[in-house]
Design a protein around this motif. Structure first.
Motif, PDB file in Angstrom:
ATOM      1  N   ASP A 209       1.050  -6.694  40.039  1.00  0.00           N
ATOM      2  CA  ASP A 209       1.685  -6.677  41.357  1.00  0.00           C
ATOM      3  C   ASP A 209       3.050  -7.351  41.191  1.00  0.00           C
ATOM      4  O   ASP A 209       3.133  -8.571  41.016  1.00  0.00           O
ATOM      5  N   HIS A 212       7.513  -9.567  43.800  1.00  0.00           N
ATOM      6  CA  HIS A 212       8.686 -10.457  43.769  1.00  0.00           C
ATOM      7  C   HIS A 212       9.575 -10.204  42.555  1.00  0.00           C
ATOM      8  O   HIS A 212      10.544 -10.928  42.352  1.00  0.00           O
ATOM      9  N   LYS A 244      10.613  -7.008  50.348  1.00  0.00           N
ATOM     10  CA  LYS A 244      11.247  -8.217  49.820  1.00  0.00           C
ATOM     11  C   LYS A 244      12.653  -7.858  49.308  1.00  0.00           C
ATOM     12  O   LYS A 244      13.569  -7.754  50.120  1.00  0.00           O
TER      13      LYS A 244
HETATM   14  C1  PLP Z   1       2.511 -10.894  45.280  1.00  0.00           C
HETATM   15  C2  PLP Z   1       2.445 -10.221  46.615  1.00  0.00           C
HETATM   16  N1  PLP Z   1       1.786  -9.061  46.738  1.00  0.00           N
HETATM   17  C3  PLP Z   1       1.701  -8.429  47.901  1.00  0.00           C
HETATM   18  C4  PLP Z   1       2.282  -8.925  49.031  1.00  0.00           C
HETATM   19  C5  PLP Z   1       2.120  -8.189  50.315  1.00  0.00           C
HETATM   20  O1  PLP Z   1       3.154  -7.298  50.478  1.00  0.00           O
HETATM   21  P1  PLP Z   1       3.467  -6.737  51.954  1.00  0.00           P
HETATM   22  O2  PLP Z   1       4.175  -7.835  52.657  1.00  0.00           O
HETATM   23  O3  PLP Z   1       4.282  -5.517  51.707  1.00  0.00           O
HETATM   24  O4  PLP Z   1       2.133  -6.446  52.552  1.00  0.00           O
HETATM   25  C6  PLP Z   1       3.003 -10.129  48.953  1.00  0.00           C
HETATM   26  C7  PLP Z   1       3.718 -10.731  50.086  1.00  0.00           C
HETATM   27  O5  PLP Z   1       3.566 -10.780  51.164  1.00  0.00           O
HETATM   28  C8  PLP Z   1       3.076 -10.790  47.724  1.00  0.00           C
HETATM   29  O6  PLP Z   1       3.713 -11.962  47.626  1.00  0.00           O
END
Ligand code: PLP
Length: 392
Positions: A209, A212, A244
């Motif tokens: 994932d 960031h 982001k």
């Molecule tokens: C590592 C990580 N994955 C997923 C998400 C979720 O993404 P989204 O805000 O698009 O749902 C976040 C942040 O909110 C995150 O920091």
């Protein structure tokens, strides 16, 4: 006689009181104005150091114009889930452009990063399989694993020896190893090369994932996976968000054509939710173009990161080790972290205190995030304010 309503109210009060004693009560702050790094709340103008708009694209006039123009021509909502009638040309083009950018066969747009992670974990594992995660993985990854039928095993943060032990313990199962590329609350980067080679050795699938990382680090902003020199063979599942560095909203999963085909057919969090608005896909396309064409944003961000760390160390402020825009200042005690955030607010800075359960107990912190839209003076002023509120 007590009604179910009274009973519920009493239970809720009890829970709220328990949170209060642990300084874990959360409150939303209403921003009445927000433009780039400058926001207002409760009549006070603040410089925002708690946004993930790392490249300053959320308020970019061309990104805004694309959103408006597409809303004019396509309407606001997509009107349905992607498999019904919600999938539009703008989505398809953005998927193709993201795939090309990330050097993957296909990309699937999802309505949020939370839902993208849920799609991966629940559709790729079954009962008897194991999901093996870094202990500092984002809450959406933990929830996704919990909602799947797989067994969740966790390893100590960034500890590849511990990961190896977990892989051995889960031998015989299908194993899905999951990690953040850049850790959301710590700002450090996962040891992706070592993790990928352990996955190759043990025939495990690897999902990163990079919420960031994409846009921010790696060659051309292709993220932490590209920075580690890894491709789609070594990291077959890559998720990211458009909320982001892109400054927009929505998310994606990148991988092989077969992976995306599988998700379209079997990922319930993709199938049973309204597709992201097409105007957001159009805005994200413009943001992607800026990410690709405007290296200066990353260069500026990196210069600000260096300035901030250097300034902090000169003042004896201990930041967690991180070379990303996430620069947490470890405080430890939740009450103290809240007090510091309050004092910073009085000095004109919006810095949010992150407390357990979002981070482990005793590690409350100020999660300071930098953006290419900040300027050097703002950083110096923040450091000075932190120094003086630490002294009190
Ligand atoms: C590592 C990580 N994955 C997923 C998400 C979720 O993404 P989204 O805000 O698009 O749902 C976040 C942040 O909110 C995150 O920091």
């Amino acid at each position: 006689m007590q009604t179910p309503h009274d009973n519920l109210s009493a239970w809720l009060e009890e829970r709220a009181a328990a949170r209060q004693t642990r300084y874990q009560q959360r409150k939303r702050r209403v921003l009445t104005a927000s433009h780039s790094t400058r926001v207002s709340t409760q009549g006070r103008a603040l410089v925002n150091f708690s946004s993930n708009d790392y490249l300053g694209l959320a308020a970019h006039p061309e990104v805004i114009a694309a959103l408006k123009d597409t809303a004019d021509s396509c309407g606001v909502g997509s009107g349905a889930s992607a498999l019904v009638t919600g999938y539009r040309k703008e989505h398809q083009i953005l998927e193709q452009e993201l795939a090309e950018f990330l050097q993957r066969e296909k990309v699937l747009l999802c309505s949020s990063g939370y839902l993208a992670n849920l799609a991966v974990a629940t559709s790729l594992t079954r009962k008897g399989d194991a999901i093996i995660q870094d202990k500092f993985c984002h809450a959406s990854l933990i929830d996704a694993a919990r909602m799947s039928d797989a067994r969740l095993l966790r390893y100590a943060h960034a500890d590849t020896k511990a990961l190896r032990r977990r892989l051995t313990a889960a031998a015989g199962d299908h194993r899905l190893v999951v990690t953040d590329g850049v850790f959301s609350m710590d700002g450090d980067t996962a040891p992706l090369r070592e993790i990928a080679s352990l996955c190759a050795e043990s025939q495990s699938w690897l999902a990163v994932d990079d919420a960031h990382g994409v846009g921010v680090c790696g060659p051309g902003g292709r993220g932490s996976v590209a920075a580690a020199g890894l491709d789609g063979q070594q990291v077959p599942i890559l998720t990211g968000t458009l909320g982001k560095a892109f400054g927009c909203f929505g998310a994606f999963v990148a991988g092989s054509e077969a992976l995306v085909g599988h998700l379209v057919n079997e990922a319930r969090s993709y199938i049973y939710t309204t597709a992201m608005p097409p105007a957001l896909a159009a805005a994200s396309r413009v943001a992607l173009k800026k990410i690709i064409d405007e290296d200066w944003r990353r260069e500026r961000l990196n210069a600000l990161i260096e300035q901030f760390r250097h300034g902090a160390s000169r003042r004896g402020l201990e930041l967690l080790p991180s070379d990303t825009p996430i620069q947490p200042l470890l405080v430890g005690d939740s009450q103290k972290a809240l007090k510091m955030a309050e004092n910073l607010c009085k000095s004109g800075f919006l810095v949010v205190a992150i407390r357990p359960p979002t981070v482990p107990r005793g590690t409350a912190r100020l999660r300071i995030t930098l953006s290419a839209a900040h300027d050097s003076e703002q950083l110096d002023a923040l450091l000075e304010a932190i120094e003086s509120c630490q002294a009190t």
